[in-house]
Design a protein around this motif. Structure first.
Motif, PDB file in Angstrom:
ATOM      1  N   TYR A 106       0.777  -1.214  -0.277  1.00 16.91           N
ATOM      2  CA  TYR A 106      -0.366   0.241   0.341  1.00 16.91           C
ATOM      3  C   TYR A 106       0.837   1.210   0.100  1.00 16.91           C
ATOM      4  O   TYR A 106       2.160   0.851   0.403  1.00 16.91           O
ATOM      5  N   SER A 320      -8.282  11.352  -1.112  1.00 20.52           N
ATOM      6  CA  SER A 320      -7.969  11.691  -2.598  1.00 20.52           C
ATOM      7  C   SER A 320      -7.055  12.996  -3.042  1.00 20.52           C
ATOM      8  O   SER A 320      -6.152  12.460  -4.234  1.00 20.52           O
ATOM      9  N   VAL A 359     -17.118   1.716  -1.035  1.00 22.46           N
ATOM     10  CA  VAL A 359     -16.897  -0.120  -2.419  1.00 22.46           C
ATOM     11  C   VAL A 359     -17.720   1.742  -3.123  1.00 22.46           C
ATOM     12  O   VAL A 359     -16.990   2.336  -4.091  1.00 22.46           O
ATOM     13  N   ALA A 362     -15.793   5.359  -4.085  1.00 21.55           N
ATOM     14  CA  ALA A 362     -14.092   5.146  -4.503  1.00 21.55           C
ATOM     15  C   ALA A 362     -14.703   4.621  -5.943  1.00 21.55           C
ATOM     16  O   ALA A 362     -14.149   5.533  -6.747  1.00 21.55           O
ATOM     17  N   ASP A 363     -16.023   3.920  -6.116  1.00 24.62           N
ATOM     18  CA  ASP A 363     -16.313   3.940  -7.928  1.00 24.62           C
ATOM     19  C   ASP A 363     -16.886   5.625  -8.071  1.00 24.62           C
ATOM     20  O   ASP A 363     -16.686   5.628  -9.643  1.00 24.62           O
ATOM     21  N   ALA A 366     -13.398   7.458  -8.939  1.00 25.28           N
ATOM     22  CA  ALA A 366     -13.232   6.600 -10.066  1.00 25.28           C
ATOM     23  C   ALA A 366     -13.653   7.179 -11.275  1.00 25.28           C
ATOM     24  O   ALA A 366     -12.871   7.390 -12.434  1.00 25.28           O
ATOM     25  N   VAL A 372      -8.007   7.177  -6.699  1.00 20.02           N
ATOM     26  CA  VAL A 372      -9.094   6.876  -4.878  1.00 20.02           C
ATOM     27  C   VAL A 372      -7.443   6.323  -4.572  1.00 20.02           C
ATOM     28  O   VAL A 372      -6.741   5.639  -5.426  1.00 20.02           O
ATOM     29  N   ASP A 374      -5.771   4.082  -1.667  1.00 19.59           N
ATOM     30  CA  ASP A 374      -5.554   2.661  -1.141  1.00 19.59           C
ATOM     31  C   ASP A 374      -6.215   2.600   0.240  1.00 19.59           C
ATOM     32  O   ASP A 374      -6.038   3.683   0.804  1.00 19.59           O
ATOM     33  N   TYR A 397      -9.360  -1.183  -4.609  1.00 15.53           N
ATOM     34  CA  TYR A 397      -9.902  -0.115  -3.677  1.00 15.53           C
ATOM     35  C   TYR A 397      -9.023  -0.839  -2.078  1.00 15.53           C
ATOM     36  O   TYR A 397      -8.347  -0.699  -1.871  1.00 15.53           O
TER      37      TYR A 397
END
Length: 527
Positions: A106, A320, A359, A362-363, A366, A372, A374, A397
């Protein structure tokens, strides 16, 4: 359906008299005048605020036991009869579980490699962390995983030295903690020092980066066990006054003559030291990250707690922007060395719900072309299937799992075995395997071959216990990964798990068991 029974728990050393209870309140359905106890209401009638916390402090860790509607047991792992992702030239001869690579990494520019996708929770100013540090630190180093030093370690150091501006010039306890890990460090993992409001004021980052050679600083927004700052018990009036003078919140107020009299009279047994609530703003966070990097931090990470969607979105967006090296997200109910028990049971987003949101967020980042960071998940994990499910649910992720109590227990077990051997008082649970370390610890000879007999005498048995636990997790994870035909951590995907309940699908987005793979199955039958 009641998800958690209040008013009595082993954590608070309380129990109901009656077998029949009111589900909502946890009170006995028949409360008798003259009852001799010992429910929480009974105990609170004379010990008051003490009943807020699990106990006895310093010798136990506690974990919330609320039974949430959905957890990771609602996910199962897919097994396959074909393929071998991440393996060159797969065949029955090469696709064996011992060949699976469970290492991970990471970080942004200065990446950290670990031998297994797990690391310790923050081990801070509690007596559990202090008294077992040698076992935790050496165990993490030889296991090749990251170790996190929690908040307030410098601030409560009895030998702390401050300059005229209130900044640290020396903290022997922090120095001991860092040195112990570094003495056994072998190139895998990292030692991370966490900071809260008080730590920032004391100049913990400056001291650790400049004087101790620490490379990673972790900012802290919270944890899964509670939504207020860190706490410890303080059994001494003089110590309580000292910590109050250093700027900590100490309750009940040790400078109050009434509380001093109550302590001297025996009614007050202990004081509590509390940390302040932090306040987060975007500009301040980004500036602090840049400040830490300017001080020499090679890596900056963030630990956030079981807050709602607003705080999670803010954490991910700011991480980010700042290109944080690792964001650890800690779900409820969490574990603790000391947190208010009812808070631990009843606040915050449970782990699987929180990870599912992470998740989703994060999507979103992205899809907008944003970087994004770690991610790692914490909040009640203890076994290899937990690691697999977290990595699968969070793919691509999530790189690792943060373990709290589960990774501490082996170190304490090993430490106790060492003492039991000296006392010739091994319990049958251990003595059934022998009465020598070589007979008891299944990995002892492996370590002896690597380090030699002389070095093994310097290695605390708690470290051997922690290493042995890490090996069990790694072997078990290899078996699960081989069965799902994943031979590297980064090949694990969301398609490698399915939901056992419709409710789990609603929460996680992972297909229901009767839908998972259905289209592919039909195409085979129709082909």
């Amino acid at each position: 359906m009641n998800l958690q029974r209040p008013n009595s728990n082993d954590a608070t050393q309380t129990a109901n008299r009656s077998r029949s209870l009111v589900p909502g309140s946890g009170l006995c359905s028949r409360c008798i005048d003259g009852c001799r106890g010992n429910c929480e209401v009974f105990k609170s009638s004379f010990r008051g605020r003490e009943v807020l916390y699990p106990g006895p402090f310093g010798t136990i860790t506690a974990g919330g036991d609320k039974d949430y509607p959905v957890d990771y047991s609602h996910l199962n792992i897919q097994g396959y009869a074909m393929g071998a992702k991440g393996l060159h030239n797969p065949s029955p001869e090469t696709a064996t579980f011992p060949t699976v690579d469970v290492s991970t990494a990471y970080g942004t520019d200065n990446r950290v490699k670990m031998k297994a996708p797990m690391f310790t929770g923050a081990l801070g100013s509690t007596l559990i962390a202090q008294n077992n540090w040698e076992h935790f630190a050496v165990g993490a180093a030889i296991s090749g995983i990251t170790l996190v030093v929690g908040e307030n370690v410098c601030g409560i150091d009895p030998k702390l030295k401050l300059d005229k501006n209130g900044k640290i010039t020396d903290s022997p306890e922090m120095a001991r903690r860092v040195k112990t890990y570094k003495d056994w460090y072998e190139g895998y993992g990292d030692i991370v020092v966490q900071m809260n409001v008080e730590d920032t004021g004391f100049g913990v980052a400056e001291y650790c980066l400049d004087k101790l050679g620490v490379e990673t600083i972790e900012l802290k927004w919270g944890q899964g066990a509670k939504c207020i700052g860190g706490e410890i018990k303080v059994p001494s009036l003089e110590r309580a006054l000292e910590l109050q003078k250093r700027g900590y919140i100490v309750t009940p107020d040790p400078s109050d003559p009434a509380n001093q009299a109550a302590f001297k009279g025996g009614a007050i047994k202990e004081f509590e030291r509390h940390s302040r609530l932090g306040f987060v703003d975007a500009e301040g966070f980004l500036q602090e990250v840049e400040r830490l990097r300017a001080l020499g931090a090679k890596r900056v990470s963030l630990k956030t707690g079981a807050y709602g969607q607003r705080e999670l979105a803010l954490a991910m967006k700011l991480c980010s922007k700042a290109r944080i090296d690792l964001l650890t997200i800690d779900g409820a109910p969490g574990g603790t060395g000391m947190s208010p028990w009812r808070m631990m049971e009843e606040w915050g987003y449970p782990t699987i719900y929180l990870q599912s949101l992470a998740v989703k967020f994060a999507d979103k980042l992205a899809s907008q072309g944003e970087w994004v960071p770690d991610l790692a998940m914490a909040g009640g994990f203890s076994s290899e299937d937990h690691l697999f499910k977290v990595l699968a649910l969070g793919a691509p992720y999530f790189k690792s799992v943060c373990m709290g109590r589960a990774i501490m227990i082996p170190a304490m077990v090993g430490k106790n075995i060492e003492q039991w051997i000296k006392d010739k008082d091994l319990p049958k649970t251990v003595s059934q395997y022998g009465d020598k370390v070589e007979e008891i610890f299944v990995n002892y000879e492996d370590l002896k071959m690597k380090y030699g007999a002389k070095k093994m005498k310097e290695m605390p048995l708690g470290a051997v216990g922690m290493y042995t636990f890490a090996q069990k997790i790694s072997v078990g994870l290899r078996q699960l990964m081989a069965g799902s035909r994943n031979f590297r951590i980064n090949t694990i995907s969301r398609g490698d798990i399915f939901s056992l309940t419709r409710e789990c699908t609603d929460v996680t987005g992972i297909p229901y068991i009767m839908d998972a793979g259905a289209d592919e199955a039909m195409s085979i039958l129709e082909g």
